[in-house]
Design a protein around this motif. Structure first.
Motif, PDB file in Angstrom:
ATOM      1  N   MET A 220       0.829  -1.261  -0.044  1.00 36.21           N
ATOM      2  CA  MET A 220       0.055   0.045  -0.031  1.00 36.21           C
ATOM      3  C   MET A 220       0.893   1.232   0.045  1.00 36.21           C
ATOM      4  N   GLY A 221       2.165   1.089  -0.239  1.00 36.32           N
ATOM      5  CA  GLY A 221       3.108   2.288  -0.162  1.00 36.32           C
ATOM      6  C   GLY A 221       3.485   2.939   0.904  1.00 36.32           C
ATOM      7  N   ILE A 222       3.461   2.216   1.972  1.00 37.80           N
ATOM      8  CA  ILE A 222       3.681   2.753   3.336  1.00 37.80           C
ATOM      9  C   ILE A 222       4.929   2.622   3.588  1.00 37.80           C
ATOM     10  N   PRO A 223       5.912   3.634   4.098  1.00 39.54           N
ATOM     11  CA  PRO A 223       7.281   3.356   4.622  1.00 39.54           C
ATOM     12  C   PRO A 223       7.199   2.677   5.971  1.00 39.54           C
ATOM     13  N   CYS A 224       8.074   1.694   6.215  1.00 42.57           N
ATOM     14  CA  CYS A 224       8.216   0.978   7.544  1.00 42.57           C
ATOM     15  C   CYS A 224       9.561   0.890   7.933  1.00 42.57           C
ATOM     16  N   PHE A 225       9.571   0.863   9.534  1.00 43.95           N
ATOM     17  CA  PHE A 225      10.604   0.820  10.012  1.00 43.95           C
ATOM     18  C   PHE A 225      10.410  -0.034  11.302  1.00 43.95           C
ATOM     19  N   ALA A 226      11.421  -1.114  11.662  1.00 42.67           N
ATOM     20  CA  ALA A 226      11.110  -2.105  12.444  1.00 42.67           C
ATOM     21  C   ALA A 226      12.464  -2.454  13.275  1.00 42.67           C
ATOM     22  N   VAL A 227      12.260  -2.829  14.490  1.00 48.59           N
ATOM     23  CA  VAL A 227      13.336  -3.236  15.320  1.00 48.59           C
ATOM     24  C   VAL A 227      13.090  -4.604  16.332  1.00 48.59           C
ATOM     25  N   SER A 228      13.886  -5.365  16.167  1.00 48.62           N
ATOM     26  CA  SER A 228      13.881  -6.601  16.888  1.00 48.62           C
ATOM     27  C   SER A 228      14.934  -6.291  18.149  1.00 48.62           C
ATOM     28  N   ILE A 229      14.033  -6.960  19.504  1.00 47.62           N
ATOM     29  CA  ILE A 229      14.813  -6.769  20.377  1.00 47.62           C
ATOM     30  C   ILE A 229      15.440  -8.365  20.570  1.00 47.62           C
ATOM     31  N   ILE A 230      16.880  -8.666  20.502  1.00 48.69           N
ATOM     32  CA  ILE A 230      17.405  -9.977  20.825  1.00 48.69           C
ATOM     33  C   ILE A 230      17.208 -10.715  22.027  1.00 48.69           C
ATOM     34  N   SER A 231      16.351 -11.567  21.903  1.00 49.56           N
ATOM     35  CA  SER A 231      15.823 -12.225  23.253  1.00 49.56           C
ATOM     36  C   SER A 231      16.371 -13.373  23.880  1.00 49.56           C
ATOM     37  N   ASP A 232      17.165 -14.232  22.693  1.00 46.67           N
ATOM     38  CA  ASP A 232      17.810 -15.335  23.012  1.00 46.67           C
ATOM     39  C   ASP A 232      18.755 -15.350  21.742  1.00 46.67           C
ATOM     40  N   LEU A 233      19.833 -16.423  22.052  1.00 42.51           N
ATOM     41  CA  LEU A 233      20.743 -16.600  20.792  1.00 42.51           C
ATOM     42  C   LEU A 233      20.695 -18.045  20.132  1.00 42.51           C
ATOM     43  N   GLY A 234      20.619 -18.054  18.854  1.00 44.76           N
ATOM     44  CA  GLY A 234      20.631 -19.398  18.135  1.00 44.76           C
ATOM     45  C   GLY A 234      22.143 -19.276  17.540  1.00 44.76           C
ATOM     46  N   VAL A 235      23.036 -19.189  18.159  1.00 45.27           N
ATOM     47  CA  VAL A 235      24.387 -19.249  17.858  1.00 45.27           C
ATOM     48  C   VAL A 235      25.252 -20.507  18.276  1.00 45.27           C
ATOM     49  N   GLU A 236      26.044 -21.290  17.440  1.00 43.63           N
ATOM     50  CA  GLU A 236      26.465 -22.751  17.983  1.00 43.63           C
ATOM     51  C   GLU A 236      27.374 -22.382  19.172  1.00 43.63           C
ATOM     52  N   GLY A 237      27.140 -23.285  20.391  1.00 39.58           N
ATOM     53  CA  GLY A 237      27.916 -23.135  21.530  1.00 39.58           C
ATOM     54  C   GLY A 237      27.197 -22.254  22.661  1.00 39.58           C
ATOM     55  N   ARG A 238      26.091 -21.322  22.058  1.00 40.72           N
ATOM     56  CA  ARG A 238      25.466 -20.378  23.218  1.00 40.72           C
ATOM     57  C   ARG A 238      24.199 -20.707  22.999  1.00 40.72           C
ATOM     58  N   ILE A 239      23.602 -21.893  22.204  1.00 43.09           N
ATOM     59  CA  ILE A 239      22.192 -22.182  22.406  1.00 43.09           C
ATOM     60  C   ILE A 239      21.858 -22.891  23.707  1.00 43.09           C
ATOM     61  N   HIS A 240      20.768 -22.600  24.479  1.00 37.49           N
ATOM     62  CA  HIS A 240      20.526 -23.414  25.554  1.00 37.49           C
ATOM     63  C   HIS A 240      18.660 -23.196  25.454  1.00 37.49           C
ATOM     64  N   TYR A 241      18.038 -24.101  26.269  1.00 34.10           N
ATOM     65  CA  TYR A 241      16.760 -24.284  26.550  1.00 34.10           C
ATOM     66  C   TYR A 241      15.995 -22.960  26.695  1.00 34.10           C
ATOM     67  N   ILE A 242      15.096 -22.593  26.036  1.00 28.55           N
ATOM     68  CA  ILE A 242      14.208 -21.523  26.095  1.00 28.55           C
ATOM     69  C   ILE A 242      12.753 -21.716  26.278  1.00 28.55           C
ATOM     70  N   THR A 243      12.022 -20.789  26.842  1.00 29.76           N
ATOM     71  CA  THR A 243      10.658 -20.760  27.112  1.00 29.76           C
ATOM     72  C   THR A 243      10.087 -19.291  26.659  1.00 29.76           C
ATOM     73  N   HIS A 244       8.797 -19.009  26.348  1.00 29.11           N
ATOM     74  CA  HIS A 244       8.178 -17.949  25.966  1.00 29.11           C
ATOM     75  C   HIS A 244       8.531 -16.679  27.082  1.00 29.11           C
ATOM     76  N   LYS A 245       8.409 -17.264  28.358  1.00 30.34           N
ATOM     77  CA  LYS A 245       8.644 -16.341  29.568  1.00 30.34           C
ATOM     78  C   LYS A 245      10.125 -15.845  29.213  1.00 30.34           C
ATOM     79  N   MET A 246      10.873 -16.650  29.029  1.00 32.69           N
ATOM     80  CA  MET A 246      12.471 -15.972  28.945  1.00 32.69           C
ATOM     81  C   MET A 246      12.376 -15.156  27.909  1.00 32.69           C
ATOM     82  N   VAL A 247      11.899 -15.407  26.749  1.00 31.56           N
ATOM     83  CA  VAL A 247      11.942 -14.350  25.494  1.00 31.56           C
ATOM     84  C   VAL A 247      11.176 -13.033  26.121  1.00 31.56           C
ATOM     85  N   THR A 248       9.821 -13.235  26.834  1.00 28.62           N
ATOM     86  CA  THR A 248       9.280 -11.977  27.190  1.00 28.62           C
ATOM     87  C   THR A 248       9.974 -11.217  28.304  1.00 28.62           C
TER      88      THR A 248
END
Ligand code: HPA
Length: 269
Positions: A220-248
């Motif tokens: 529809m032609g609308i300019p967008c701006f978006a940000v992510s908060i990094i809530s957990d890591l999916g990086v080899e060696g740093r991946i651990h058990y996560i829950t939705h609560k941990m993300v929030t």
């Protein structure tokens, strides 16, 4: 489709939602921005004709209209996700309605898993571009009055807004990263092999939202701006058990920084 959009927009206008400058979609971790809006109208999604109702824990369903500094904004406190069982059509419906209310810009936020090894939990990532692994919300008949059949995606995230956000983050002394957001359906978080796959194909962060909304906004032609908060890591060696609560919780810890950035940015547009 247009009739339902117009019906909902007319309903909201009749409730006093008039000529907002910008739309805001508050994902996990950005709900606090609402406290900075001088609320003129606050309407439960369940009271809005044609709106789906948000079900996920930690996502409140309210449309808020008010003064945000020198701007009029319409904000979604809580969004609709494909994994909740809504069609992508339903997920993006409020964005279509916002366009018919008159928004000129769309601001979005989300929590995401970082797959870039330079990221840490709590980072704010400005989304520069995306990779879409969700169904495309534009599949199906196209209404040329709404937007083109084959929309361009060479600048899904507005470069001018990104540059302004970087200026603002310098002024406020808030460190930001930039990167590519990959959208998956969820609701499972990724296996280590999936995180690795997403990194290899070019993602910096992975999440379950935002891209459908951006696609229809660009349609529809609308300019967008978006940000992510990094809530957990999916990086080899740093991946651990996560829950939705941990993300929030991780998202909430960075909320005030992100809110400051968005507040100053929106007032500068
Ligand atoms: N993967 C997908 N979605 C997410 C994640 C994740 O690691 N974190 C927050 N949302």
């Amino acid at each position: 489709m247009l009739e339902r959009i117009q019906e909902t927009a007319d309903f909201l206008k009749s409730k006093g939602v008039k000529a907002p400058d910008a739309g805001i979609v508050l994902g996990t971790g950005l709900g606090g921005l609402v406290s900075k809006i001088k609320i003129l109208e606050e309407i439960d999604y369940s009271k809005i004709p044609n709106f789906p109702v948000s079900t996920v824990e930690g996502h409140e369903g309210k449309l808020i209209y008010g003064d945000f500094g020198n701007k009029k904004v319409v904000a979604m406190k809580g969004r609709f996700h494909f994994y909740e069982g809504y069609s992508v059509d339903q997920v993006v419906f409020p964005i279509r309605v916002m366009k018919y209310l008159g928004i000129k810009y769309l601001f979005l936020s989300n929590a995401a898993g970082g797959v870039n090894p330079d990221f840490i939990v709590g980072d704010i990532m400005i989304i520069q571009d995306h990779i879409n692994f969700l169904p495309n919300p534009l599949i199906g008949p196209n209404n040329n009055q709404v937007g083109p059949r084959f929309p361009d995606m060479s600048e899904a995230y507005d470069k001018g807004l990104i540059a302004k956000a970087e200026e603002v983050s310098n002024e406020l002394n808030i460190q930001v990263k930039k990167g590519i957001y990959l959208a998956t359906s969820g609701p499972t978080f990724e296996t280590p092999a999936e995180y690795k796959h997403f990194r290899i194909i070019g993602a910096d962060a992975v999440g379950m939202s935002t891209v459908p909304e951006v696609i229809v906004a660009r349609h529809m032609g609308i300019p967008c701006f978006a940000v992510s908060i990094i809530s957990d890591l999916g990086v080899e060696g740093r991946i651990h058990y996560i829950t939705h609560k941990m993300v929030t919780e991780a998202a909430a810890a960075t909320e005030s920084k992100m809110t400051s950035l968005m507040t100053v940015l929106i007032n500068k547009i």
